[in-house]
Scaffold this motif. Structure first.
Motif, PDB file in Angstrom:
ATOM      1  N   LEU A  51       0.834  -1.201   0.000  1.00  0.00           N
ATOM      2  CA  LEU A  51       0.000   0.000   0.000  1.00  0.00           C
ATOM      3  C   LEU A  51       0.874   1.258   0.000  1.00  0.00           C
ATOM      4  O   LEU A  51       0.652   2.190  -0.778  1.00  0.00           O
ATOM      5  CB  LEU A  51      -0.932  -0.014   1.217  1.00  0.00           C
ATOM      6  CG  LEU A  51      -1.809   1.229   1.399  1.00  0.00           C
ATOM      7  CD1 LEU A  51      -2.700   1.447   0.184  1.00  0.00           C
ATOM      8  CD2 LEU A  51      -2.651   1.118   2.660  1.00  0.00           C
TER       9      LEU A  51
ATOM     10  N   LEU B 125       1.615   4.303  -2.840  1.00  0.00           N
ATOM     11  CA  LEU B 125       1.493   5.726  -2.521  1.00  0.00           C
ATOM     12  C   LEU B 125       2.820   6.448  -2.726  1.00  0.00           C
ATOM     13  O   LEU B 125       2.939   7.631  -2.434  1.00  0.00           O
ATOM     14  CB  LEU B 125       1.050   5.906  -1.072  1.00  0.00           C
ATOM     15  CG  LEU B 125      -0.387   5.466  -0.782  1.00  0.00           C
ATOM     16  CD1 LEU B 125      -0.594   5.275   0.708  1.00  0.00           C
ATOM     17  CD2 LEU B 125      -1.359   6.489  -1.326  1.00  0.00           C
TER      18      LEU B 125
ATOM     19  N   LEU C 260      -3.077   6.794   6.501  1.00  0.00           N
ATOM     20  CA  LEU C 260      -2.267   7.869   5.938  1.00  0.00           C
ATOM     21  C   LEU C 260      -2.255   9.094   6.836  1.00  0.00           C
ATOM     22  O   LEU C 260      -1.213   9.706   7.048  1.00  0.00           O
ATOM     23  CB  LEU C 260      -2.801   8.249   4.554  1.00  0.00           C
ATOM     24  CG  LEU C 260      -2.356   7.319   3.425  1.00  0.00           C
ATOM     25  CD1 LEU C 260      -2.892   7.802   2.104  1.00  0.00           C
ATOM     26  CD2 LEU C 260      -0.829   7.229   3.387  1.00  0.00           C
TER      27      LEU C 260
ATOM     28  N   PHE D 295      -8.271  -1.327   9.068  1.00  0.00           N
ATOM     29  CA  PHE D 295      -8.439   0.129   9.017  1.00  0.00           C
ATOM     30  C   PHE D 295      -8.347   0.576   7.563  1.00  0.00           C
ATOM     31  O   PHE D 295      -7.762  -0.093   6.716  1.00  0.00           O
ATOM     32  CB  PHE D 295      -7.386   0.836   9.849  1.00  0.00           C
ATOM     33  CG  PHE D 295      -6.018   0.233   9.704  1.00  0.00           C
ATOM     34  CD1 PHE D 295      -5.229   0.499   8.593  1.00  0.00           C
ATOM     35  CD2 PHE D 295      -5.522  -0.617  10.693  1.00  0.00           C
ATOM     36  CE1 PHE D 295      -3.980  -0.068   8.473  1.00  0.00           C
ATOM     37  CE2 PHE D 295      -4.271  -1.187  10.565  1.00  0.00           C
ATOM     38  CZ  PHE D 295      -3.493  -0.915   9.444  1.00  0.00           C
ATOM     39  N   GLY D 296      -8.956   1.730   7.277  1.00  0.00           N
ATOM     40  CA  GLY D 296      -8.956   2.260   5.914  1.00  0.00           C
ATOM     41  C   GLY D 296      -7.661   2.988   5.608  1.00  0.00           C
ATOM     42  O   GLY D 296      -6.904   3.358   6.509  1.00  0.00           O
ATOM     43  N   GLU D 297      -7.469   3.175   4.345  1.00  0.00           N
ATOM     44  CA  GLU D 297      -6.268   3.835   3.839  1.00  0.00           C
ATOM     45  C   GLU D 297      -6.130   5.246   4.403  1.00  0.00           C
ATOM     46  O   GLU D 297      -5.046   5.660   4.814  1.00  0.00           O
ATOM     47  CB  GLU D 297      -6.395   3.873   2.317  1.00  0.00           C
ATOM     48  CG  GLU D 297      -5.307   4.578   1.587  1.00  0.00           C
ATOM     49  CD  GLU D 297      -5.709   4.752   0.124  1.00  0.00           C
ATOM     50  OE1 GLU D 297      -4.937   4.342  -0.729  1.00  0.00           O
ATOM     51  OE2 GLU D 297      -6.812   5.288  -0.137  1.00  0.00           O
ATOM     52  N   GLU D 298      -7.275   5.987   4.427  1.00  0.00           N
ATOM     53  CA  GLU D 298      -7.202   7.391   4.850  1.00  0.00           C
ATOM     54  C   GLU D 298      -6.759   7.492   6.306  1.00  0.00           C
ATOM     55  O   GLU D 298      -5.925   8.315   6.653  1.00  0.00           O
ATOM     56  CB  GLU D 298      -8.566   8.085   4.699  1.00  0.00           C
ATOM     57  CG  GLU D 298      -9.259   7.856   3.377  1.00  0.00           C
ATOM     58  CD  GLU D 298      -9.934   6.496   3.324  1.00  0.00           C
ATOM     59  OE1 GLU D 298     -10.639   6.154   4.295  1.00  0.00           O
ATOM     60  OE2 GLU D 298      -9.742   5.755   2.341  1.00  0.00           O
TER      61      GLU D 298
END
Lengths: 210, 496
Positions: free
Chosen positions: A24, A28, A113, A107-110
């Motif tokens: 992931l 990015l 990040l 958990f989500g990417e946002e």
């Protein structure tokens, strides 16, 4: 990728999670290094760059919280905890000990990040402070013993004459010391020198409490 | 020396005793050979016999002088030194022979009483030992004389029974009167039987002392019979076992407390295990799920890159497939784990099990301010079920009901539990709350279906699997506008 680019360390004993998170972060365009245990991470020679540690709570050797404790006494990147248990007691402990974020798997990417960016920003700040202090201390190291003796009087706002009387040396010599101090510390003004002394924890002469 | 005297001396020598004669002044005149041999001295040497007396018995020398002076019978007990240096107890008696009121001669006889003395000492000691032993062991001895009908008790026996100086403890009735009224007739019967049938006597009973003190006694005895087989005496001992009794009581209480705690603990453990199991299942599922989510994000990123990075996207997608299967495997493993457990069916009192579970959540009820109302049919036959599973079932339903009432305000929080007989085969239990009611009752028992924040959706699914494993049914009863009512049936013990 310059060596100053931030790096994300991942410590998780589950290879699936390591692979996924590394992948992931790669998608990015972020640098990442993953480890299966606390000891592997500790043994790794870290590059001199702003960093962040994504740390699993359950590890085979040291637990995440124990690693956090160990890292507290050395310069180390801020921690983002991740856990598949998500028990409240551990998260409270981790946050109290200075963790940036506590994420429950999945958990989500946002979320991730946001936490990583906050951690890296924090590390940048810490690193800047640390390097500034290192610079100051290097400069301070160039002062002679007499100059170090005079410095607190200067930052304490004492006149050369008062300082000379107190230390039992001539006013002219004090003036010379003063300009040497300003030069060696690379201070452009007295105000700047005062700030520098404060950062190094040097107390002005005559101040009683701190 | 006259021939009279010669023959007299001859006689003396022949007597196997320590014989001597003294002049009126008390001076030794003659000693039998045995005395000379005893001391290993000549007559001359024995004239001054005081040094042969044991230093502790010097008062006997003074006594001797007094007797001689007052012409009284000499009667001394003293230790004298034998030829080998050993002191022996000697009893010396001398009589004055008087003629016309004048002492002519003293005739004396000395006896070695050492053995006697030792026997006496032994007896004295053993009596002292016995008393001491009785005192220390709080064990008194007693005897019942068949001829006189009198009872004799040792000092310790009298002490144990708290016999007062003004009391006469020699009658049998005195002793029976001391026995606790509740046990008096029983003890009398047991003792009477033993005395009549000449058998061993053994009884445990309480004594009540004049001051009200109660002592626990352990008595045993046996008959002594004569040659004709008649009872002469019945002798025995009684131990004051009050302390032991007290300790045994304490121990029993402690043991009971321990058992209760243990039972509660094991119940709590079972409950904890459900929680832990849920947490560990969550962990096992969340790990691959976290990977799936992260890989999916990565996959999307690679696909939306300009130009799309298809190789990386495919790799991420493959990892999604792999980790997704992993998560599925975990769920399958969990299911097989539940299926493997075979319930152990025993006959149980349903009311008792419900009571146990209610006790377990006592504090929770109090904390959540919930009132419990139970209607348990007294005539309900026992049910056939696995105790732990039935407890789990009840616990899950009660907890669910409590959870449902957390948000309730403005009306009482009530938990109704009814148990009755449904038909010949099943008991019916209803658990009703005054909570907010179920939004989707038809999906209530589906695994992983939950309307609770932070719920696993396992509680009612587990309930259903337990009930069905027992061949029963579970359903949400249609009913009130407020609150939920869940019913289940459980098989009754088949009458044989």
């Amino acid at each position: 990728m310059s060596s100053d680019a931030p790096i994300v360390f991942i410590v998780d004993d589950d290879s699936r999670v390591r692979e996924a998170l590394s992948g992931l972060l790669a998608s990015l365009g972020m640098r990442a290094a993953a480890f299966g245990s606390a000891s592997e991470f500790l043994a790794f020679e870290k590059p001199d760059a702003p960093a962040c540690l994504v740390l699993d709570l359950q590890l085979p050797d040291l637990s995440g919280l124990e690693l956090q404790e160990e890292l507290a006494s050395v310069p180390a990147p801020p921690i983002v905890f991740i856990t598949a248990h998500g028990d409240i007691r551990s998260s409270v402990r981790a946050m109290k000990a200075g963790a940036v974020e506590f994420l429950s798997k999945p958990f989500g990417e946002e979320e991730l990040l946001r936490a990583i960016e906050a951690a890296i920003a924090l590390d940048r700040e810490t690193r800047a402070k640390r390097s500034e202090l290192a610079e100051l201390q290097k400069n301070y190291g160039r002062l002679t013993p007499r100059e170090r003796q005079v410095l607190p009087f200067v930052v304490g706002g004492f006149l050369n004459k008062q300082t000379a009387d107190d230390l039992g040396i001539s006013e002219v010599t004090i003036g010379v010391h003063r300009s040497q101090i300003m030069r060696k510390m690379v201070a452009r003004s007295l105000a700047e020198l005062v700030r520098m002394a404060d950062k190094m924890g040097i107390r002005p002469h005559g101040s009683t409490t701190k | 020396m006259s021939s009279d005297e010669q023959s007299f001396r001859l006689i003396l020598e022949m007597i196997p005793g320590l014989v001597y004669t003294m002049a009126p002044s008390g001076e030794l005149e003659f000693c039998s050979q045995q005395i000379l041999d005893f001391h290993g001295k000549t007559l001359e040497e024995l004239r001054d016999w005081a040094p042969l007396v044991h230093p502790d018995d010097l008062d006997q020398i003074a006594e001797f002088r007094r007797c001689v002076a007052t012409e009284e019978l000499v009667d001394l007990v003293l230790r004298g030194r034998r030829h080998d240096g050993v002191y022996r107890w000697l009893h010396s008696r001398a009589l004055p022979l008087k003629r016309d009121g004048q002492i002519v001669r003293w005739y004396g006889l000395m006896t070695d009483i050492t053995e006697l003395k030792q026997a006496e000492e032994r007896l004295r000691r053993s009596e002292a030992f016995l008393l001491e032993a009785q005192r220390l062991s709080q064990c008194g001895s007693w005897g019942f004389d068949a001829a006189t009908g009198k009872v004799m008790g040792s000092p310790e026996m009298l002490r144990i029974a708290g016999v007062q100086p003004y009391e006469d403890p020699s009658s049998v009735e005195f002793w029976f009167a001391r026995v606790h009224p509740e046990e008096r007739e029983r003890v009398r019967a047991v003792f009477g039987k033993a005395a009549r049938e000449l058998t061993e006597y053994r009884a445990e009973y309480r004594l009540v002392l004049p001051d009200g003190t109660v002592r626990h006694l352990l008595s045993s005895g046996h008959p002594l019979v004569n040659a004709r087989g008649e009872l002469v005496e019945f002798v025995g001992t009684s131990i004051d076992a009050t302390e032991q009794w007290q300790r045994r009581q304490d121990l029993q209480r402690a043991f009971e407390a321990l058992r209760t705690t243990e039972a509660r603990l094991s119940q709590a453990m079972q409950v904890a295990t459900v929680g832990e199991l849920a947490a560990s299942i969550a962990h096992e599922v969340n790990q691959p799920l976290a990977a799936v989510v992260a890989n999916a994000h990565a996959c999307l990123r690679w696909l939306s890159a300009q130009p799309p990075h298809l190789t990386n996207a495919r790799e991420a997608a493959e990892r999604i497939v792999r980790d997704g299967k992993d998560a599925g495997d975990v769920v399958r493993r969990v299911r097989s784990l539940f299926q493997r457990v075979e319930p152990e069916r025993v006959s149980l009192d349903l009311s008792e099990v419900i009571g146990e579970v209610l006790r377990l959540i006592e504090r929770e009820l109090e904390r959540r301010q919930v009132t419990v109302e139970t209607h348990l049919d007294d005539t309900l036959p026992r049910v056939m079920a696995d105790r732990v599973e039935l407890q789990q079932l009840a616990l899950n339903l009660f907890r669910n009901a409590l959870d449902a009432m957390d948000a309730v305000s403005g009306r009482p929080r009530m938990l109704f539990i009814r148990a009755r007989r449904q038909d010949d085969e099943f008991a019916l239990v209803e658990v009703r709350d005054t909570g907010s009611g179920m939004k989707v009752p038809e999906r209530a028992f589906e695994a992983f279906f939950t309307t609770k924040e932070g719920g696993m959706g396992m509680g009612l699914a587990i309930c259903r699997s337990i009930v069905e494993a027992h061949d029963g049914k579970i359903w949400v009863a249609p009913g009130d506008e407020s609150g939920t009512s869940i019913c289940f049936t459980i098989p009754l013990v088949v009458a044989t």
